[in-house]
Design a protein around this motif. Structure first.
Motif, PDB file in Angstrom:
ATOM      1  N   GLY A  48      -2.631  10.611  54.390  1.00 37.58           N
ATOM      2  CA  GLY A  48      -1.990  10.718  55.702  1.00 37.58           C
ATOM      3  C   GLY A  48      -1.096   9.628  56.215  1.00 37.58           C
ATOM      4  N   ASP A  49      -1.840   8.610  56.749  1.00 39.45           N
ATOM      5  CA  ASP A  49      -1.215   7.557  57.329  1.00 39.45           C
ATOM      6  C   ASP A  49      -2.163   6.262  57.273  1.00 39.45           C
ATOM      7  OD1 ASP A  49       0.653   5.965  58.539  1.00 39.45           O
ATOM      8  OD2 ASP A  49       0.350   6.676  60.803  1.00 39.45           O
ATOM      9  N   PRO A  50      -2.274   5.660  56.212  1.00 34.98           N
ATOM     10  CA  PRO A  50      -3.425   4.610  55.975  1.00 34.98           C
ATOM     11  C   PRO A  50      -3.079   3.493  56.820  1.00 34.98           C
ATOM     12  CG  PRO A  50      -1.747   4.679  54.206  1.00 34.98           C
ATOM     13  CD  PRO A  50      -1.461   5.866  54.812  1.00 34.98           C
ATOM     14  N   VAL A  51      -1.731   3.226  57.140  1.00 31.24           N
ATOM     15  CA  VAL A  51      -1.394   2.023  57.935  1.00 31.24           C
ATOM     16  C   VAL A  51      -0.439   2.249  59.056  1.00 31.24           C
ATOM     17  CG1 VAL A  51      -0.153  -0.240  57.835  1.00 31.24           C
ATOM     18  CG2 VAL A  51      -1.257   0.379  55.826  1.00 31.24           C
ATOM     19  N   GLN A  52      -1.232   2.181  60.296  1.00 29.87           N
ATOM     20  CA  GLN A  52      -0.334   2.059  61.542  1.00 29.87           C
ATOM     21  C   GLN A  52       0.113   0.776  62.201  1.00 29.87           C
ATOM     22  OE1 GLN A  52      -4.097   3.352  62.040  1.00 29.87           O
ATOM     23  NE2 GLN A  52      -3.639   4.547  60.467  1.00 29.87           N
ATOM     24  N   LEU A  92       4.665  -1.157  52.323  1.00 30.24           N
ATOM     25  CA  LEU A  92       4.165  -0.156  51.220  1.00 30.24           C
ATOM     26  C   LEU A  92       2.959  -0.260  50.744  1.00 30.24           C
ATOM     27  CD1 LEU A  92       7.511  -0.793  49.114  1.00 30.24           C
ATOM     28  CD2 LEU A  92       7.138   0.973  50.476  1.00 30.24           C
ATOM     29  N   THR A  93       2.240   0.774  50.729  1.00 28.83           N
ATOM     30  CA  THR A  93       0.716   0.765  50.305  1.00 28.83           C
ATOM     31  C   THR A  93       0.698   0.923  48.789  1.00 28.83           C
ATOM     32  OG1 THR A  93       0.518   2.936  50.523  1.00 28.83           O
ATOM     33  CG2 THR A  93       0.167   1.274  52.290  1.00 28.83           C
ATOM     34  N   ASP A  94      -0.068  -0.050  48.033  1.00 22.14           N
ATOM     35  CA  ASP A  94      -0.226   0.098  46.551  1.00 22.14           C
ATOM     36  C   ASP A  94      -1.735  -0.085  46.331  1.00 22.14           C
ATOM     37  OD1 ASP A  94       0.459   0.670  44.057  1.00 22.14           O
ATOM     38  OD2 ASP A  94       2.034  -0.863  43.654  1.00 22.14           O
ATOM     39  N   TYR A  95      -2.093  -0.336  44.796  1.00 25.42           N
ATOM     40  CA  TYR A  95      -3.051  -0.461  44.351  1.00 25.42           C
ATOM     41  C   TYR A  95      -3.290  -1.684  43.605  1.00 25.42           C
ATOM     42  CZ  TYR A  95      -4.830   4.131  45.649  1.00 25.42           C
ATOM     43  OH  TYR A  95      -5.296   4.926  46.911  1.00 25.42           O
ATOM     44  N   CYS A  96      -4.142  -2.807  43.275  1.00 24.84           N
ATOM     45  CA  CYS A  96      -3.987  -3.975  42.756  1.00 24.84           C
ATOM     46  C   CYS A  96      -5.307  -4.276  41.991  1.00 24.84           C
ATOM     47  CB  CYS A  96      -3.418  -5.147  43.637  1.00 24.84           C
ATOM     48  SG  CYS A  96      -4.664  -5.208  44.982  1.00 24.84           S
ATOM     49  N   ASN A  97      -5.917  -3.288  41.351  1.00 24.17           N
ATOM     50  CA  ASN A  97      -6.936  -3.350  40.569  1.00 24.17           C
ATOM     51  C   ASN A  97      -7.121  -4.710  39.466  1.00 24.17           C
ATOM     52  OD1 ASN A  97      -8.041  -1.261  42.046  1.00 24.17           O
ATOM     53  ND2 ASN A  97      -8.302   0.014  40.197  1.00 24.17           N
ATOM     54  N   ASN A 141      -8.234   2.242  56.075  1.00 26.16           N
ATOM     55  CA  ASN A 141      -7.123   2.209  56.771  1.00 26.16           C
ATOM     56  C   ASN A 141      -7.206   1.313  57.890  1.00 26.16           C
ATOM     57  OD1 ASN A 141      -7.336   3.864  59.672  1.00 26.16           O
ATOM     58  ND2 ASN A 141      -9.078   4.444  58.132  1.00 26.16           N
ATOM     59  N   PHE A 142      -6.051   0.938  58.502  1.00 25.69           N
ATOM     60  CA  PHE A 142      -6.275  -0.057  59.460  1.00 25.69           C
ATOM     61  C   PHE A 142      -4.839  -0.090  60.420  1.00 25.69           C
ATOM     62  CE2 PHE A 142      -3.834  -2.223  56.125  1.00 25.69           C
ATOM     63  CZ  PHE A 142      -2.746  -2.844  56.633  1.00 25.69           C
ATOM     64  N   PHE A 143      -4.954  -0.472  61.593  1.00 27.17           N
ATOM     65  CA  PHE A 143      -3.959  -0.757  62.652  1.00 27.17           C
ATOM     66  C   PHE A 143      -3.705  -1.913  63.019  1.00 27.17           C
ATOM     67  CE2 PHE A 143      -3.059  -0.582  67.480  1.00 27.17           C
ATOM     68  CZ  PHE A 143      -1.835  -0.101  67.326  1.00 27.17           C
ATOM     69  N   LEU A 144      -2.258  -2.330  62.718  1.00 27.98           N
ATOM     70  CA  LEU A 144      -1.805  -3.311  62.858  1.00 27.98           C
ATOM     71  C   LEU A 144      -1.437  -3.764  64.151  1.00 27.98           C
ATOM     72  CD1 LEU A 144      -0.964  -6.138  61.201  1.00 27.98           C
ATOM     73  CD2 LEU A 144       1.683  -4.987  60.910  1.00 27.98           C
ATOM     74  N   GLN A 187      -3.286  -9.467  63.528  1.00 26.19           N
ATOM     75  CA  GLN A 187      -4.415  -9.010  64.223  1.00 26.19           C
ATOM     76  C   GLN A 187      -4.499  -7.714  63.907  1.00 26.19           C
ATOM     77  OE1 GLN A 187      -5.788  -8.250  68.698  1.00 26.19           O
ATOM     78  NE2 GLN A 187      -5.375 -10.582  68.149  1.00 26.19           N
ATOM     79  N   LEU A 188      -5.645  -6.994  63.434  1.00 26.33           N
ATOM     80  CA  LEU A 188      -5.573  -5.713  63.144  1.00 26.33           C
ATOM     81  C   LEU A 188      -6.903  -5.151  63.646  1.00 26.33           C
ATOM     82  CD1 LEU A 188      -7.093  -5.614  59.954  1.00 26.33           C
ATOM     83  CD2 LEU A 188      -5.133  -6.799  59.498  1.00 26.33           C
TER      84      LEU A 188
END
Length: 430
Positions: A178-182, A198-203, A47-50, A66-67
């Motif tokens: 929960g809230d992966p990106v703030q 939007l969060t997603d997977y890109c294997n 998770n990260f905070f932008l 910056q995050l």
């Protein structure tokens, strides 16, 4: 705190640190051995905070962020005694003391850590072996853009995170529930608005295996008000100013030429300034259509004056020819009158001329008169011709027609342009 409690606290911390140190040593020596694990892959939650987005560069097709980046995973080798809940966690500031996931940002161009005043990084180790890694970083990431609708466009910029060397058999990245990106509340961008993410997977699969990958797509909408004030309204004003030459006298050659050339050069400078801030792409952008049509209208106004000037000289030539013809006819008529007078004086004979008068009772004459009246009915008046007949010269007629035609065609172009691109923008959004 009493002096008796301090030795016990020191013993507790020493015991905890000793356990963690033993776990760190085991973690360092067993880092390579993780490839041979048989109890499943290590799961790392991300998770990260932008904190901020400093710029979005259309020319280089990149953006800077910056995050505060966070990773969390479980390493049972780092368990320690919490002494009945008295120790919540231990904090480290050196990442090389424990095993770390080999995460990297796949679309990163540049990046750096922050070390003012102290390195902005920490590692928290919890009693049950959970590790939380947090660091503040600044990144410049690539963002391929489609500029066909520029400046009525929306852009999707991605942030991709993947494992460099560990396959999905050994390491898996997952978004934290929960809230992966703030995102910071007061995020301000000069020319864009962050609509959503939007969060997603890109294997990704390569010839060396499958690697875990996460991505977050940031949807930016370009603020149109800036371009309306800086580009569209000035271009409209330049086109309208070029129409002023239609209302100037056709004999004011310096005024009309200077006005047409000035507006043409200004429009060309405006167009080159717009293209200088954009990358050279192989397709036509919405702004290219607008500036191209505006430049065509300004150039057309200059060509219209060239046509008016040619028509004016042609009208003057025709007028001179008419004057010469009239003068020749008058001279010829005068010579004929002189000849007739001479003949009358020489011949005193009189000739009886039968008057061409229709007798009232002649039925043939009445029938011919009716036929002539039928065939010589007056033609219906044409509004355009009657209106144009008020302007005797062709040059004046061209100016009058241009005063009406140019604004109407430009208004029709605006209707088609805005309806087309606004509709395409809504379709793209949906």
């Amino acid at each position: 705190m009493s002096s008796g409690c301090r030795p016990r606290l020191r013993v507790m911390l020493f015991s905890a640190w000793r356990g963690v140190a033993d776990g760190q040593l085991a973690s360092q020596h067993a880092g390579q051995a993780r490839l041979g694990r048989t109890d499943g892959p290590t799961v790392v939650y991300i998770n990260f905070f932008l904190r901020s987005i400093s710029k979005i560069d259309d020319y280089k097709m990149e953006y800077s962020v910056q995050l505060t980046f966070r990773e969390q995973w479980l390493d049972e080798r780092l368990k320690f005694n919490d002494f009945g809940g008295r120790l919540k966690y231990l904090t480290l500031t050196e990442a090389n003391r424990v095993w770390m996931p080999d995460l990297f940002f796949s679309n990163e161009k540049e990046g750096h850590f922050h070390n003012i005043i102290m390195p902005n990084v920490y590692i928290r180790i919890f009693p049950y072996g959970s590790v939380l890694y947090s660091i503040r970083i600044s990144l410049t990431l690539s963002c391929p853009m489609n500029l066909k609708l520029y400046p009525l466009d929306r852009q999707i910029c991605s942030l991709r995170m993947a494992s460099y060397g560990w396959t999905t058999d050994d390491l898996v990245f997952l978004w934290k529930e929960g809230d992966p990106v703030q995102v910071v509340k007061n995020l301000h961008l000069p020319r864009f608005t962050l609509e959503k993410f939007l969060t997603d997977y890109c294997n990704s699969k390569t010839n060396t295996g499958e690697y875990s990958c996460l991505k977050v797509d940031l949807l930016f909408k370009r603020e149109f008000s800036y371009y309306l004030i800086q580009i569209y309204i000035p271009c409209c004003m330049l086109v309208i100013v070029s129409w002023v030459s239609f209302w100037l006298d056709q004999g004011a050659v310096p005024a009309r030429v200077s006005l047409g050339v000035t507006t043409l050069l200004t429009m060309a400078t405006q167009t080159s300034g717009i293209n200088a801030s954009l990358p050279p792409v192989s397709y036509t952008k919405a702004i290219d259509v607008w500036t191209g049509v505006c430049l065509t209208f300004v150039f057309g106004a200059l060509l219209e004056f060239a046509l008016v000037n040619y028509a004016s000289r042609s009208d003057m030539h025709r007028e001179n020819m008419k004057k010469q013809r009239r003068q020749c006819e008058l001279e010829h008529a005068a010579s004929l009158d002189a000849t007739a007078d001479l003949i009358d004086t020489e011949n005193n004979a009189t000739f009886a001329m039968k008057p061409l008068v229709r007798h009232p009772g002649d039925p043939m004459s009445l029938e011919k008169v009716r036929q002539c009246e039928i065939h010589m009915q007056p033609a219906r008046p044409n509004c355009c011709r009657s209106w144009l007949s008020k302007f005797p010269t062709r040059s004046k007629r061209i100016d009058v027609i241009s005063r009406i035609t140019f604004p109407l065609v430009f208004a029709l172009f605006n209707v088609i342009y805005w309806s087309t691109y606004l509709f395409r923008e809504e379709a793209e959004e949906s």
